[in-house]
Design a protein around this motif. Structure first.
Motif, PDB file in Angstrom:
ATOM      1  N   ILE A 140       0.857  -1.095  -0.165  1.00 24.28           N
ATOM      2  CA  ILE A 140      -0.172  -0.108   0.037  1.00 24.28           C
ATOM      3  C   ILE A 140       0.829   1.260   0.076  1.00 24.28           C
ATOM      4  O   ILE A 140       2.069   0.974   0.386  1.00 24.28           O
ATOM      5  CB  ILE A 140      -0.976   0.038   1.301  1.00 24.28           C
ATOM      6  N   TYR A 141       0.453   2.404  -0.370  1.00 20.32           N
ATOM      7  CA  TYR A 141       1.127   3.603  -0.188  1.00 20.32           C
ATOM      8  C   TYR A 141       0.762   4.294   1.094  1.00 20.32           C
ATOM      9  O   TYR A 141      -0.252   4.390   1.620  1.00 20.32           O
ATOM     10  CB  TYR A 141       0.505   4.638  -1.315  1.00 20.32           C
ATOM     11  N   GLY A 142       1.990   4.464   2.090  1.00 18.49           N
ATOM     12  CA  GLY A 142       1.887   5.095   3.279  1.00 18.49           C
ATOM     13  C   GLY A 142       1.662   4.134   4.327  1.00 18.49           C
ATOM     14  O   GLY A 142       1.941   2.718   3.915  1.00 18.49           O
ATOM     15  N   PRO A 143       1.886   4.327   5.588  1.00 15.21           N
ATOM     16  CA  PRO A 143       1.841   3.400   6.629  1.00 15.21           C
ATOM     17  C   PRO A 143       0.490   2.707   6.963  1.00 15.21           C
ATOM     18  O   PRO A 143      -0.509   3.043   6.396  1.00 15.21           O
ATOM     19  CB  PRO A 143       1.938   4.331   7.822  1.00 15.21           C
ATOM     20  N   VAL A 144       0.610   1.696   7.684  1.00 14.31           N
ATOM     21  CA  VAL A 144      -0.497   0.948   8.205  1.00 14.31           C
ATOM     22  C   VAL A 144      -1.387   1.854   8.891  1.00 14.31           C
ATOM     23  O   VAL A 144      -1.160   2.485   9.707  1.00 14.31           O
ATOM     24  CB  VAL A 144      -0.191  -0.203   8.808  1.00 14.31           C
ATOM     25  N   PRO A 145      -2.725   2.193   8.553  1.00 12.50           N
ATOM     26  CA  PRO A 145      -3.372   3.032   9.222  1.00 12.50           C
ATOM     27  C   PRO A 145      -3.809   2.740  10.455  1.00 12.50           C
ATOM     28  O   PRO A 145      -4.042   1.501  10.986  1.00 12.50           O
ATOM     29  CB  PRO A 145      -4.720   3.150   8.666  1.00 12.50           C
ATOM     30  N   ARG A 146      -3.690   3.727  11.396  1.00 14.95           N
ATOM     31  CA  ARG A 146      -4.223   3.826  12.799  1.00 14.95           C
ATOM     32  C   ARG A 146      -5.514   4.633  13.257  1.00 14.95           C
ATOM     33  O   ARG A 146      -5.546   5.814  12.424  1.00 14.95           O
ATOM     34  CB  ARG A 146      -2.883   4.205  13.674  1.00 14.95           C
ATOM     35  N   HIS A 147      -5.972   4.489  14.085  1.00 16.11           N
ATOM     36  CA  HIS A 147      -7.326   5.359  14.411  1.00 16.11           C
ATOM     37  C   HIS A 147      -7.132   6.760  14.450  1.00 16.11           C
ATOM     38  O   HIS A 147      -7.886   7.642  13.999  1.00 16.11           O
ATOM     39  CB  HIS A 147      -7.918   4.741  15.470  1.00 16.11           C
ATOM     40  N   THR A 148      -6.070   7.146  15.181  1.00 12.26           N
ATOM     41  CA  THR A 148      -6.057   8.474  15.460  1.00 12.26           C
ATOM     42  C   THR A 148      -5.298   9.013  14.227  1.00 12.26           C
ATOM     43  O   THR A 148      -5.966  10.364  13.847  1.00 12.26           O
ATOM     44  CB  THR A 148      -4.766   8.449  16.562  1.00 12.26           C
ATOM     45  N   SER A 149      -4.342   8.508  13.371  1.00  5.12           N
ATOM     46  CA  SER A 149      -4.066   9.277  12.041  1.00  5.12           C
ATOM     47  C   SER A 149      -5.024   9.378  11.232  1.00  5.12           C
ATOM     48  O   SER A 149      -5.356  10.231  10.626  1.00  5.12           O
ATOM     49  CB  SER A 149      -2.882   8.690  11.579  1.00  5.12           C
ATOM     50  N   ASN A 150      -6.072   8.374  11.200  1.00  5.31           N
ATOM     51  CA  ASN A 150      -7.249   8.523  10.318  1.00  5.31           C
ATOM     52  C   ASN A 150      -8.261   9.575  10.949  1.00  5.31           C
ATOM     53  O   ASN A 150      -8.579  10.215   9.778  1.00  5.31           O
ATOM     54  CB  ASN A 150      -7.967   7.344  10.289  1.00  5.31           C
ATOM     55  N   LEU A 151      -8.536   9.836  12.034  1.00  3.72           N
ATOM     56  CA  LEU A 151      -9.066  10.642  12.488  1.00  3.72           C
ATOM     57  C   LEU A 151      -8.650  12.115  12.312  1.00  3.72           C
ATOM     58  O   LEU A 151      -9.492  13.127  11.857  1.00  3.72           O
ATOM     59  CB  LEU A 151      -9.444  10.512  14.301  1.00  3.72           C
ATOM     60  N   LEU A 152      -7.343  12.284  12.356  1.00  2.07           N
ATOM     61  CA  LEU A 152      -6.868  13.684  12.169  1.00  2.07           C
ATOM     62  C   LEU A 152      -6.969  13.855  10.742  1.00  2.07           C
ATOM     63  O   LEU A 152      -7.051  15.114  10.378  1.00  2.07           O
ATOM     64  CB  LEU A 152      -5.397  13.738  12.733  1.00  2.07           C
ATOM     65  N   ARG A 153      -6.686  12.991   9.799  1.00  5.57           N
ATOM     66  CA  ARG A 153      -6.599  13.248   8.443  1.00  5.57           C
ATOM     67  C   ARG A 153      -8.058  13.547   8.236  1.00  5.57           C
ATOM     68  O   ARG A 153      -8.542  14.840   7.275  1.00  5.57           O
ATOM     69  CB  ARG A 153      -6.262  12.067   7.595  1.00  5.57           C
ATOM     70  N   GLU A 154      -9.289  12.996   8.577  1.00  4.29           N
ATOM     71  CA  GLU A 154     -10.420  13.578   8.376  1.00  4.29           C
ATOM     72  C   GLU A 154     -10.888  14.859   8.729  1.00  4.29           C
ATOM     73  O   GLU A 154     -11.765  15.460   8.069  1.00  4.29           O
ATOM     74  CB  GLU A 154     -11.452  12.360   8.706  1.00  4.29           C
ATOM     75  N   VAL A 155     -10.408  15.093   9.679  1.00  7.06           N
ATOM     76  CA  VAL A 155     -10.885  16.466  10.333  1.00  7.06           C
ATOM     77  C   VAL A 155      -9.971  17.633   9.481  1.00  7.06           C
ATOM     78  O   VAL A 155     -10.400  18.698   9.232  1.00  7.06           O
ATOM     79  CB  VAL A 155     -10.278  16.723  11.972  1.00  7.06           C
ATOM     80  N   ARG A 156      -8.823  17.220   9.238  1.00  8.16           N
ATOM     81  CA  ARG A 156      -8.046  17.924   8.112  1.00  8.16           C
ATOM     82  C   ARG A 156      -8.741  18.365   7.087  1.00  8.16           C
ATOM     83  O   ARG A 156      -8.746  19.598   6.398  1.00  8.16           O
ATOM     84  CB  ARG A 156      -6.900  17.440   7.930  1.00  8.16           C
ATOM     85  N   TRP A 157      -9.400  17.388   6.167  1.00  9.68           N
ATOM     86  CA  TRP A 157     -10.030  17.552   5.075  1.00  9.68           C
ATOM     87  C   TRP A 157     -11.426  18.060   5.198  1.00  9.68           C
ATOM     88  O   TRP A 157     -12.139  18.743   4.395  1.00  9.68           O
ATOM     89  CB  TRP A 157      -9.995  16.397   4.294  1.00  9.68           C
ATOM     90  N   SER A 158     -12.130  17.583   6.400  1.00 10.01           N
ATOM     91  CA  SER A 158     -13.543  18.145   6.475  1.00 10.01           C
ATOM     92  C   SER A 158     -13.690  19.215   7.331  1.00 10.01           C
ATOM     93  O   SER A 158     -14.887  20.046   7.089  1.00 10.01           O
ATOM     94  CB  SER A 158     -14.380  16.948   7.182  1.00 10.01           C
TER      95      SER A 158
END
Length: 811
Positions: A723-741
């Motif tokens: 895959i491209y990038g690291p194995v997703p973790r809950h906190t990283s996914n949460l921060l990414r979603e807040v960044r874009w939304s």
């Protein structure tokens, strides 16, 4: 008519010259019927002793001996031989050293071989298995001589075992033609003459001889180094002005394309690069850091900490990033990035030009036109935004040429060794381009075999043997790096690109976004993204190629190129092909390869890049025929058609944007008070393939802090799918979603506990939120997750996890 001329160069040979001339006269006079009318030409090369007097005294008694004075000062063996051979009249010409290290009686062997083999030259060879060395040199001197001779053979005249033995018999007229064309004055004259014979297609045979080292010999091991130097100077002098002009134009075109990047290296960022410029600059920087600190260049934990990144499984281009380490350290990775793109594109064009001028087109400008298309075609320009591993293809023409030499079967082992070394280097530049090149060469070989079965029958054995030699050379050199890539830490077995990674049929007829007549909106609909516009050759060029194929179909080369282009285009459509203007989907030929090892990671639309050099060769063939045409009308109309086909796809300069500034908290070193040994700096959001500016921050600090997350290829799940990038973790996914939304979700105890686990896993020392879009929502989210407000330090929000009450476990 003189039957035999013997040329003897002499420099300070007063002691040995008279016995040598006596021996030559005695041998030639012993059998008058065989040697007929003969002459001996002694060339005094500026001797400071009585060499000239000895020669003249002998000539006074023997009218068949002539003395030439080459000049008042010593000019070298090459100058003396040239004067002597050009003054000769013999049907055959023997050149021999004044010391007669090879006895004159060996002339009989050379004459016999020259007659029996129908050769143009017979050279005495000390390296021949049947030769007899009666008096050896000192062991070190002999070893150095052999080493020098091997170097000369490898560089200039491969296949000849002994280039420097001074006992050679030539066809007279051919010898005079070769020496008249020669330019070297020193010991390199032997190699220059043999190269002339080879290039003229005149056969040369090696003959075993007796040889004895003579004390006082003027040839030293150091002279082999001088020969190599002379050959380098000779090659430099033989470069045509047209070649220099073509190379200069390619470099100028490359500089103009990247002028926006060079205009402001501190802030300019290629607008269509996505996050790839950050990634590639990081690759160059981390390689330089690893080399400087003697770390393993195949792995790092600088990003994706603590798991790390398998650099061999990523496109770090060690073949360039390692040798460019001094540039990266001295000027920074952005300069290395710009240099690699600019010089790499020009070098690729020059390499294709060399191949086309050598094997496809006699006219140099026709070859340049084809090479320009091969290197600057729309797919290449598309990858020039972000993928230097697909832009720097200068090794491909060398691989193609070496494979073709194997088919000729003249020096199979040598060519196989060189092919293996070239392939090894290409593996460290890019494995996927090498795989695609192999597919293209296989398609060409099959197509040519169908067109010329007789050639295929003659070529397959030396080709198979040479490929075996190449594998035997290459595999041991790459065994450990490839083992690390496929089985080492953070390795993976494939990369999935989704069901729509193939080209649409219409993409071949459209223009790319960076083409002169291209439209970005149209091109964007037909490609994965702006770095993957892998077709887009435009309908005028496709039409021109069709016309060239029809006109030159009688040529086997054209048939093979056509088969290669059609095969590559069909494969690039992917496993599922949608018929244009309909909803009908049919199976594509790529489905036969899609799940096979190595091919499972390939973006299938990239196979269409094979068409670029194929189209370049077709255009070069057409331009070559037009340049040679006697009809002015044909030339005007033909070149106009070529121009109209190429003009729409001329590339336009790469646009740039201003790169995001490094936060002052990072740039001025404030972070150093918050990151301890073994701890990471956690940016908000974490770096990933969609936002990788933090990699730039890290590179500017000299990799003094590690990062969790990142932009790379790595494994996911128990099957280790890439895959491209690291194995997703809950906190990283949460921060990414807040960044874009921009929306702050409800944060409860479960989210805070999960954040604690993730930060512990990342070994976090500090969390940093720099200014960015939606930073207010991100600040609120992070404060809630950590149970404490951030501090405003050097323009960034900072959460010091050492003092934070919410995370005492991190102390």
């Amino acid at each position: 008519m003189t039957d035999l001329s013997v040329v003897v160069p002499a420099y300070n040979e007063e002691a040995r010259l008279r016995p040598t001339l006596d021996a030559i006269r005695a041998h030639l006079s012993a059998d008058p019927g065989r040697w007929g009318h003969w002459e001996v030409i002694v060339v005094d090369d500026g001797s400071t002793d009585d060499t000239a007097r000895v020669a003249r005294e002998f000539a006074a008694d023997e009218p068949r001996v002539h003395v030439i004075t080459a000049g008042p000062a010593n000019r070298g063996k090459g100058h003396a031989l040239r004067r002597g051979v050009l003054a000769s009249y013999g049907r055959r010409v023997l050149v021999t050293d004044a010391d007669l290290a090879t006895p004159v009686e060996e002339l009989d062997r050379l004459d016999k071989e020259l007659t029996a083999e129908g050769a143009a030259a017979a050279i005495g060879s000390r390296a021949h298995p049947e030769s007899r060395i009666e008096i050896h040199q000192r062991r070190l001197r002999e070893w150095l001589g052999r080493l020098g001779n091997r170097l000369i053979r490898a560089v200039a005249v491969p296949g000849v075992r002994d280039t420097q033995c001074g006992f050679k018999l030539f066809d007279g007229d051919k010898a005079r033609a070769a020496f008249a064309d020669s330019r070297l004055d020193g010991w390199g004259i032997d190699v220059e003459i043999l190269r002339f014979f080879r290039q003229a297609g005149w056969p040369v045979t090696e003959v075993p001889v007796r040889w004895a080292h003579q004390e006082g010999s003027k040839v030293t091991p150091l002279d082999y180094a001088r020969v190599l130097g002379e050959l380098v100077r000779l090659r430099a002098r033989t470069v045509r002005r047209t070649d220099l002009a073509v190379a200069g134009l390619f470099l100028l075109a490359s500089v103009l394309l990247y002028r926006g990047l060079w205009a402001d290296l501190d802030r300019a960022y290629l607008a269509d690069a996505g996050q790839d410029q950050n990634q590639w600059e990081w690759f160059f920087a981390v390689t330089a850091d690893n080399v400087t600190h003697l770390r393993n260049p195949l792995f790092t934990t600088a990003q994706n900490h603590p798991d790390g990144v398998n650099l061999m499984a990523n496109t770090v281009m060690l073949g360039l990033s390692v040798p460019l380490t001094p540039v990266t350290l001295a000027f920074g990775p952005t300069v290395t990035w710009a240099l690699v793109l600019t010089l790499g594109l020009a070098a690729t064009a020059c390499s294709w030009y060399w191949l086309l001028a050598r094997r496809v087109a006699h006219n140099r400008w026709a070859a340049a036109t084809g090479a320009g298309l091969a290197a600057f075609a729309p797919p290449m320009i598309s990858h020039g935004n972000a993928h230097p591993n697909f832009l720097l293809l200068f090794m491909m023409p060398l691989l193609v040429d070496r494979a073709l030499r194997l088919c000729e079967g003249r020096a199979v082992v040598r060519d196989g060794v060189l092919l293996g070394l070239l392939a090894t280097y290409q593996i460290f530049l890019g494995e996927e381009p090498l795989l695609l090149a192999a597919v293209g060469m296989l398609l060409f070989a099959l197509s040519y075999a169908l067109a010329r079965r007789d050639v295929a029958r003659a070529a397959w054995r030396p080709l198979a043997k040479g490929l075996g030699v190449a594998l035997a050379v290459c595999l041991p050199l790459v065994a450990f790096p490839l083992y690390w890539q496929f089985f080492g830490p953070q390795s993976y077995h494939s990369v999935l690109h989704g069901p729509n990674a193939g080209n649409g049929p219409l993409a071949f007829l459209e223009f790319a976004g960076r083409s002169l007549l291209g439209d970005e909106a149209t091109a964007d609909k037909l490609a994965m993204n702006r770095t993957e516009q892998n077709a887009f050759y435009g309908w005028p060029l496709v039409a021109l190629a069709f016309a060239v194929v029809v006109r030159l179909w009688h040529l086997p080369l054209v048939k093979a190129l056509t088969g290669t282009a059609l095969g590559a285009a069909l494969l690039s459509l992917g496993p599922r092909v949608r018929i244009p203007y309909t909803d009908v989907i049919v199976p594509g030929p790529w489905r036969l390869l899609a799940d096979k090892p190595l091919f499972e990671s390939v973006i299938e639309s990239r196979v269409a890049m094979i068409c670029a050099p194929v189209l370049g060769m077709l255009v070069a063939l057409a331009a070559d025929r037009l340049a040679a045409s006697r009809s002015r009308t044909n030339r005007v109309v033909g070149f106009a058609a070529v121009a109209l086909a190429l003009l729409p796809i001329l590339p336009t300069p790469y646009p740039v944007r201003e790169r995001a500034a490094v936060p002052a908290f990072i740039a001025y070193g404030a972070w150093e008070h918050y990151v301890g040994p073994g701890e990471t700096l956690v940016p908000v959001p974490l770096p990933d393939p969609g936002s990788a500016d933090a990699l730039h921050w890290q590179a500017t600090t000299g990799f003094r802090f590690p990062l969790p997350g990142g932009y790379f290829n790595g494994p996911y799940g128990p099957e280790r799918v890439g895959i491209y990038g690291p194995v997703p973790r809950h906190t990283s996914n949460l921060l990414r979603e807040v960044r874009w939304s921009g929306r702050v979700p409800g944060i409860g105890p479960e989210w805070r506990a999960q954040a604690r686990r993730d930060l512990e896993y990342w070994r976090a020392g500090v969390v940093v939120l720099p200014p960015q879009f939606n930073d207010a929502a991100l600040y609120e989210t992070v404060s809630k997750l950590l149970g404490q407000p951030g501090e405003r330090i050097a323009g960034a929000w900072v959460w010091d996890l050492h003092r934070g009450r919410a995370l005492p476990v991190l102390n």
